[in-house]
Design a protein around this motif. Structure first.
Motif, mmCIF file in Angstrom:
data_model
loop_
_atom_site.group_PDB
_atom_site.id
_atom_site.type_symbol
_atom_site.label_atom_id
_atom_site.label_comp_id
_atom_site.label_asym_id
_atom_site.label_seq_id
_atom_site.Cartn_x
_atom_site.Cartn_y
_atom_site.Cartn_z
ATOM 1 N N LEU A 149 17.861 -1.850 -11.850
ATOM 2 C CA LEU A 149 16.098 -1.062 -11.372
ATOM 3 C C LEU A 149 16.517 0.415 -11.472
ATOM 4 N N LYS A 150 15.557 0.845 -11.391
ATOM 5 C CA LYS A 150 15.546 2.413 -11.560
ATOM 6 C C LYS A 150 14.352 3.199 -10.862
ATOM 7 N N VAL A 151 14.770 3.832 -9.524
ATOM 8 C CA VAL A 151 13.899 3.715 -8.728
ATOM 9 C C VAL A 151 13.731 5.626 -7.804
ATOM 10 N N SER A 152 12.731 5.239 -7.375
ATOM 11 C CA SER A 152 12.695 7.015 -6.744
ATOM 12 C C SER A 152 13.316 7.643 -6.132
ATOM 13 N N ASN A 153 13.771 8.093 -5.103
ATOM 14 C CA ASN A 153 14.766 8.762 -4.267
ATOM 15 C C ASN A 153 13.585 8.918 -3.074
ATOM 16 N N MET B 76 1.885 6.285 -5.339
ATOM 17 C CA MET B 76 1.926 5.801 -7.136
ATOM 18 C C MET B 76 1.773 7.325 -8.169
ATOM 19 N N GLU B 77 1.263 8.087 -7.402
ATOM 20 C CA GLU B 77 0.320 9.117 -8.467
ATOM 21 C C GLU B 77 1.677 10.588 -7.756
ATOM 22 N N GLU B 78 2.352 10.004 -6.925
ATOM 23 C CA GLU B 78 3.558 11.236 -6.931
ATOM 24 C C GLU B 78 4.869 10.326 -7.453
ATOM 25 N N ASN B 79 4.496 9.212 -7.998
ATOM 26 C CA ASN B 79 5.592 8.690 -8.653
ATOM 27 C C ASN B 79 6.895 8.119 -7.397
ATOM 28 N N ASN C 30 7.985 4.234 -6.689
ATOM 29 C CA ASN C 30 8.182 2.953 -7.508
ATOM 30 C C ASN C 30 8.780 1.931 -6.426
ATOM 31 N N PHE C 31 8.783 3.063 -5.345
ATOM 32 C CA PHE C 31 9.333 2.169 -4.001
ATOM 33 C C PHE C 31 8.802 1.893 -3.097
ATOM 34 N N PHE C 32 8.823 0.354 -2.468
ATOM 35 C CA PHE C 32 7.932 0.037 -1.651
ATOM 36 C C PHE C 32 8.204 -0.887 -0.896
ATOM 37 N N ASP C 33 8.449 -0.527 0.419
ATOM 38 C CA ASP C 33 9.481 -1.132 2.145
ATOM 39 C C ASP C 33 8.812 -2.065 2.692
ATOM 40 N N HIS C 34 9.056 -2.920 2.964
ATOM 41 C CA HIS C 34 8.095 -3.916 3.964
ATOM 42 C C HIS C 34 9.665 -4.465 4.581
ATOM 43 N N GLN D 106 4.601 -2.115 -11.781
ATOM 44 C CA GLN D 106 4.960 -0.657 -11.709
ATOM 45 C C GLN D 106 5.629 -0.212 -10.221
ATOM 46 N N MET D 107 5.342 -1.183 -9.358
ATOM 47 C CA MET D 107 6.364 -1.432 -7.989
ATOM 48 C C MET D 107 7.480 -1.879 -8.227
ATOM 49 N N VAL D 108 8.447 -1.771 -7.132
ATOM 50 C CA VAL D 108 9.697 -2.689 -6.743
ATOM 51 C C VAL D 108 9.572 -2.683 -5.210
ATOM 52 N N LEU D 109 9.210 -3.623 -5.057
ATOM 53 C CA LEU D 109 8.903 -4.352 -3.757
ATOM 54 C C LEU D 109 10.531 -5.013 -2.953
ATOM 55 N N GLN D 110 10.661 -4.312 -1.880
ATOM 56 C CA GLN D 110 11.294 -4.616 -1.079
ATOM 57 C C GLN D 110 10.792 -5.169 0.566
ATOM 58 N N SER D 111 11.677 -5.762 1.199
ATOM 59 C CA SER D 111 11.587 -6.829 2.563
ATOM 60 C C SER D 111 12.398 -6.497 3.120
#
Length: 306
Positions: free
Chosen positions: A11-15, A39-42, A44-48, A74-79
């Motif tokens: 995984l290469k993820v936004s900080n 997503m427009e701000e680049n 790619n990581f979404f936390d739930h 387009q997403m890295v999903l974490q929960s």
């Protein structure tokens, strides 16, 4: 936007992470605007987490964005799972059933990362290992981690769990810095010298665990933001405002940059539902604060240097 590698994964993820704890406060159209702006701000990581809105935030997220295979790629999903009403639960049955429900609500076949949300004092690590093996073998979860765990709690899990624990989500802001304080004030007979978190930041770096900083603007545990608090943090706000002017960004970006500047390559979890604040925060992804500036902010936040 700066991207980092989560060690032990591909995984290469936004900080910068978009956190979704408060997403249900928004209408469907407002939620869609917030997610698409991220997503427009680049980002790619979404936390739930399964407890956010009683699970409704995950459903709201998927419905707002119109989750489908193209968007999912387009997403890295974490929960996260493990918190129940009045108790914590790391039983095999609960971890598996929680994950199944998370996947259903997010309208996806898999999570990139699943975290154990809060340490369960009654944890049986053998059960956690069985749950992780089941979820990994089925393809429902690709990687695993923890949240709010100490080094020894992680070591106990690692004794049995076959998968690498790649993430620890922890509270960190300019004014909430226990993972930094005691290392700086070693051997001094002051409150700052007390090691309250078992050197978790050093442990994480030694073991290639990515730290994710939650509540990056909070004074303490949900005590409100330090930004704009001129009564309690006048010096800090004056300094942050001057640095914001220097770098041509907002004070929010500087607060984020203080965390992203750390060589541990920490991800910052944003909990905002405000589009403007989200965009401002993203400006802090790559601001090259100097050592002098970083330490000046640290001291203005109320800490000392020996």
């Amino acid at each position: 936007m700066k991207y980092i590698d989560i060690k032990g994964t591909d995984l290469k993820v936004s900080n910068i992470i978009m956190g979704n704890m408060r997403l249900k406060q928004l209408s469907t159209s407002e939620a869609e605007t917030l997610i698409r702006t991220a997503m427009e701000e680049n980002i790619n990581f979404f936390d739930h987490a399964d407890i956010y809105g009683g699970g409704e935030c995950e459903t709201h997220f998927a419905e707002a964005i119109g989750m489908n295979a193209s968007i999912r790629e387009q997403m890295v999903l974490q929960s996260k799972c493990g918190i129940r009403k009045g108790f914590f639960d790391f039983s095999k049955e609960h971890i598996i059933s929680s994950t199944d429900n998370i996947l259903k609500r997010l309208n996806t076949d898999y999570l990139d990362i699943l975290l154990l949300h809060r340490p369960d004092a009654l944890v049986e690590p053998e059960e956690v290992a069985e749950a992780f093996d089941t979820l990994h073998a089925s393809g429902k979860v690709r990687h695993f981690g923890v949240s709010n765990h100490t080094p020894l709690q992680i070591e106990l899990l690692k004794k049995h769990v076959n998968q690498k624990l790649v993430v620890n989500q922890l509270q960190l802001s300019v004014t909430h810095t226990p993972m930094i304080d005691s290392g700086i004030a070693l051997n001094m007979n002051i409150d700052q010298s007390v090691n309250r978190d078992s050197s978790i930041l050093d442990y994480s770096r030694l073991h290639d665990m990515t730290v994710q900083a939650w509540s990056p603007f909070q004074k303490a545990f949900f005590d409100g933001p330090f930004l704009g608090d001129l009564e309690n943090y006048p010096e800090l706000n004056t300094l942050i405002d001057s640095l914001a002017a220097k770098y041509g960004v907002t004070n929010t970006a500087i607060a984020v940059a203080w965390i992203t500047r750390h060589p541990a390559k920490i991800q910052v979890v944003l909990g905002t539902t405000n589009v403007g604040r989200l965009k401002d925060s993203c400006q802090g992804s790559e601001i090259p604060l100097t050592r002098e500036e970083w330490y000046a902010i640290y001291q203005a936040g109320g800490k000392i240097l020996p």
